[in-house]
Scaffold this active site. Sequence first.
Site, PDB file in Angstrom:
ATOM      1  N   ASN A  10     -13.547  82.954  27.809  1.00  0.00           N
ATOM      2  CA  ASN A  10     -12.730  82.140  26.919  1.00  0.00           C
ATOM      3  C   ASN A  10     -11.286  82.674  26.954  1.00  0.00           C
ATOM      4  O   ASN A  10     -11.030  83.819  26.570  1.00  0.00           O
ATOM      5  CB  ASN A  10     -13.326  82.236  25.507  1.00  0.00           C
ATOM      6  CG  ASN A  10     -12.592  81.367  24.528  1.00  0.00           C
ATOM      7  OD1 ASN A  10     -11.362  81.320  24.562  1.00  0.00           O
ATOM      8  ND2 ASN A  10     -13.302  80.691  23.658  1.00  0.00           N
ATOM      9  N   HIS A  13      -7.037  83.243  23.888  1.00  0.00           N
ATOM     10  CA  HIS A  13      -6.102  84.197  23.290  1.00  0.00           C
ATOM     11  C   HIS A  13      -4.984  84.637  24.223  1.00  0.00           C
ATOM     12  O   HIS A  13      -4.023  85.270  23.777  1.00  0.00           O
ATOM     13  CB  HIS A  13      -6.866  85.349  22.641  1.00  0.00           C
ATOM     14  CG  HIS A  13      -7.685  84.825  21.501  1.00  0.00           C
ATOM     15  ND1 HIS A  13      -7.107  84.180  20.424  1.00  0.00           N
ATOM     16  CD2 HIS A  13      -9.021  84.749  21.309  1.00  0.00           C
ATOM     17  CE1 HIS A  13      -8.065  83.761  19.607  1.00  0.00           C
ATOM     18  NE2 HIS A  13      -9.230  84.097  20.120  1.00  0.00           N
ATOM     19  N   HIS A  46     -10.887  76.361  23.817  1.00  0.00           N
ATOM     20  CA  HIS A  46     -11.068  75.625  22.566  1.00  0.00           C
ATOM     21  C   HIS A  46      -9.754  74.956  22.198  1.00  0.00           C
ATOM     22  O   HIS A  46      -8.782  75.628  21.877  1.00  0.00           O
ATOM     23  CB  HIS A  46     -11.501  76.630  21.480  1.00  0.00           C
ATOM     24  CG  HIS A  46     -11.842  76.001  20.166  1.00  0.00           C
ATOM     25  ND1 HIS A  46     -12.288  76.739  19.102  1.00  0.00           N
ATOM     26  CD2 HIS A  46     -11.820  74.717  19.733  1.00  0.00           C
ATOM     27  CE1 HIS A  46     -12.513  75.936  18.068  1.00  0.00           C
ATOM     28  NE2 HIS A  46     -12.237  74.703  18.427  1.00  0.00           N
ATOM     29  N   ARG A  48      -8.004  73.421  19.570  1.00  0.00           N
ATOM     30  CA  ARG A  48      -8.161  73.277  18.119  1.00  0.00           C
ATOM     31  C   ARG A  48      -7.259  72.172  17.597  1.00  0.00           C
ATOM     32  O   ARG A  48      -6.224  71.861  18.195  1.00  0.00           O
ATOM     33  CB  ARG A  48      -7.836  74.590  17.410  1.00  0.00           C
ATOM     34  CG  ARG A  48      -8.830  75.698  17.701  1.00  0.00           C
ATOM     35  CD  ARG A  48      -8.547  76.900  16.833  1.00  0.00           C
ATOM     36  NE  ARG A  48      -8.912  76.648  15.460  1.00  0.00           N
ATOM     37  CZ  ARG A  48     -10.010  77.131  14.864  1.00  0.00           C
ATOM     38  NH1 ARG A  48     -10.843  77.907  15.523  1.00  0.00           N
ATOM     39  NH2 ARG A  48     -10.264  76.850  13.611  1.00  0.00           N
ATOM     40  N   ARG A  52      -3.376  75.922  17.925  1.00  0.00           N
ATOM     41  CA  ARG A  52      -2.817  77.267  17.725  1.00  0.00           C
ATOM     42  C   ARG A  52      -2.860  78.109  18.999  1.00  0.00           C
ATOM     43  O   ARG A  52      -2.134  79.066  19.124  1.00  0.00           O
ATOM     44  CB  ARG A  52      -3.531  77.996  16.590  1.00  0.00           C
ATOM     45  CG  ARG A  52      -4.940  78.387  16.907  1.00  0.00           C
ATOM     46  CD  ARG A  52      -5.546  79.210  15.791  1.00  0.00           C
ATOM     47  NE  ARG A  52      -5.834  78.426  14.617  1.00  0.00           N
ATOM     48  CZ  ARG A  52      -6.784  78.752  13.743  1.00  0.00           C
ATOM     49  NH1 ARG A  52      -7.487  79.845  13.896  1.00  0.00           N
ATOM     50  NH2 ARG A  52      -7.028  77.986  12.701  1.00  0.00           N
ATOM     51  N   GLU A  73     -14.462  73.596  24.279  1.00  0.00           N
ATOM     52  CA  GLU A  73     -14.989  73.674  22.920  1.00  0.00           C
ATOM     53  C   GLU A  73     -14.200  72.699  22.065  1.00  0.00           C
ATOM     54  O   GLU A  73     -12.959  72.707  22.087  1.00  0.00           O
ATOM     55  CB  GLU A  73     -14.836  75.090  22.359  1.00  0.00           C
ATOM     56  CG  GLU A  73     -15.666  76.100  23.114  1.00  0.00           C
ATOM     57  CD  GLU A  73     -15.428  77.516  22.638  1.00  0.00           C
ATOM     58  OE1 GLU A  73     -16.136  78.401  23.123  1.00  0.00           O
ATOM     59  OE2 GLU A  73     -14.534  77.738  21.802  1.00  0.00           O
ATOM     60  N   THR A 104     -14.103  80.554  14.768  1.00  0.00           N
ATOM     61  CA  THR A 104     -15.201  79.656  14.422  1.00  0.00           C
ATOM     62  C   THR A 104     -16.242  80.422  13.603  1.00  0.00           C
ATOM     63  O   THR A 104     -16.987  81.233  14.144  1.00  0.00           O
ATOM     64  CB  THR A 104     -15.830  79.081  15.711  1.00  0.00           C
ATOM     65  OG1 THR A 104     -14.770  78.623  16.532  1.00  0.00           O
ATOM     66  CG2 THR A 104     -16.760  77.942  15.397  1.00  0.00           C
ATOM     67  N   GLU A 154     -25.607  76.590  22.264  1.00  0.00           N
ATOM     68  CA  GLU A 154     -25.024  77.939  22.315  1.00  0.00           C
ATOM     69  C   GLU A 154     -25.276  78.588  20.961  1.00  0.00           C
ATOM     70  O   GLU A 154     -24.873  78.048  19.928  1.00  0.00           O
ATOM     71  CB  GLU A 154     -23.529  77.888  22.631  1.00  0.00           C
ATOM     72  CG  GLU A 154     -22.925  79.292  22.699  1.00  0.00           C
ATOM     73  CD  GLU A 154     -21.493  79.320  23.228  1.00  0.00           C
ATOM     74  OE1 GLU A 154     -21.124  78.449  24.054  1.00  0.00           O
ATOM     75  OE2 GLU A 154     -20.747  80.225  22.808  1.00  0.00           O
ATOM     76  N   HIS A 197     -19.816  84.717  20.869  1.00  0.00           N
ATOM     77  CA  HIS A 197     -18.970  85.024  19.708  1.00  0.00           C
ATOM     78  C   HIS A 197     -19.095  86.493  19.329  1.00  0.00           C
ATOM     79  O   HIS A 197     -20.170  86.986  19.034  1.00  0.00           O
ATOM     80  CB  HIS A 197     -19.284  84.168  18.469  1.00  0.00           C
ATOM     81  CG  HIS A 197     -18.055  83.999  17.605  1.00  0.00           C
ATOM     82  ND1 HIS A 197     -17.637  84.957  16.737  1.00  0.00           N
ATOM     83  CD2 HIS A 197     -17.141  83.009  17.542  1.00  0.00           C
ATOM     84  CE1 HIS A 197     -16.514  84.552  16.154  1.00  0.00           C
ATOM     85  NE2 HIS A 197     -16.194  83.376  16.627  1.00  0.00           N
TER      86      HIS A 197
HETATM   87  N1  PXP Z   1     -18.406  80.476  22.015  1.00  0.00           N
HETATM   88  C1  PXP Z   1     -17.871  79.623  21.106  1.00  0.00           C
HETATM   89  C2  PXP Z   1     -18.552  78.324  20.882  1.00  0.00           C
HETATM   90  C3  PXP Z   1     -16.689  79.957  20.421  1.00  0.00           C
HETATM   91  O1  PXP Z   1     -16.175  79.098  19.522  1.00  0.00           O
HETATM   92  C4  PXP Z   1     -16.046  81.173  20.715  1.00  0.00           C
HETATM   93  C5  PXP Z   1     -14.755  81.517  20.039  1.00  0.00           C
HETATM   94  O2  PXP Z   1     -13.805  80.555  20.307  1.00  0.00           O
HETATM   95  C6  PXP Z   1     -16.628  82.014  21.681  1.00  0.00           C
HETATM   96  C7  PXP Z   1     -17.812  81.646  22.295  1.00  0.00           C
HETATM   97  C8  PXP Z   1     -15.992  83.305  22.079  1.00  0.00           C
HETATM   98  O3  PXP Z   1     -15.968  84.175  20.992  1.00  0.00           O
HETATM   99  P1  PXP Z   1     -15.115  85.507  21.096  1.00  0.00           P
HETATM  100  O4  PXP Z   1     -13.700  85.106  21.285  1.00  0.00           O
HETATM  101  O5  PXP Z   1     -15.388  86.183  19.799  1.00  0.00           O
HETATM  102  O6  PXP Z   1     -15.657  86.266  22.273  1.00  0.00           O
END
Ligand code: PXP
Length: 246
Positions: A10, A13, A46, A48, A52, A73, A104, A154, A197
């Site tokens: 992901n 960030h 994602h 959003r 952001r 996402e 999330t 998931e 997550h």
């Molecule tokens: N899976 C989903 C569905 C998420 O919403 C997120 C966070 O955006 C992640 C995985 C990844 O989580 P993390 O950034 O905490 O590794």
Amino acid sequence: MPPPLRLGVNIDHVATIRNARGGDHPDPVRAAEIVASVGGDGITAHLREDRRHIRDEDLARIQSATDLPLNLEMAATEEMLEIALRHKPHAACIVPEKREERTTEGGLDAAGLHNSLVPIIDRLNQAGIRVSLFIEADERQLDTAIRLGVPVVEFHTGEYAHAHLADDNERVASELKRIADMSALALKNGVEPHAGHGLTFENVQPIAAIPQLAELNIGHYLIGEAVFTGLEAAVKKMRDLMDEAR
Ligand code: PXP
């Protein structure tokens, strides 16, 4: 031997840091290219409601920069549905979204939202997008996902990650058990289980060892670690830890 476990990275960030200064550096597309070059299996992003981190124009740029499948996402809204249908990512993971949350928090209430999810899932299916629901490892939520006919769920590993951070071994064990039990139940019902997550180098292995899981999506920790070691090294190390646990 369980099947190999895919790693979806992901890259949200990277965009968070970019947006802090309003320019175009660091570019999440460059991150996607690095993930592809070190054997990551997918890119997760994602979009959003408040934009952001990832922005609309990033999606097409990510899609044209790498051949890796894009897992978008998205909240279950008409706006996001239109965007998904326009971009046709490989997969769309429907997540709950509250404007004020930092990340999330908690899984989608698929059971409560069943009727409103039906038309969204239908339209994504018709467009050939592989739909996933981001849910707690909870039997009621999984039952709904099975009834909705989605190919993927998931499981939210946030509670597991919190318990790990708090060194609460009992809660770690019970969280792991429910994720393992629900992964087995999902697969038995023809639904491919994924998880994600809050996963880190320290807590990923017991999750990666759950044999039914086919994919982990990991973001914040990898991007944070990349500040110190580079993204390439961070993704490689996560990949090695996952393989070792398998
Ligand atoms: N899976 C989903 C569905 C998420 O919403 C997120 C966070 O955006 C992640 C995985 C990844 O989580 P993390 O950034 O905490 O590794």
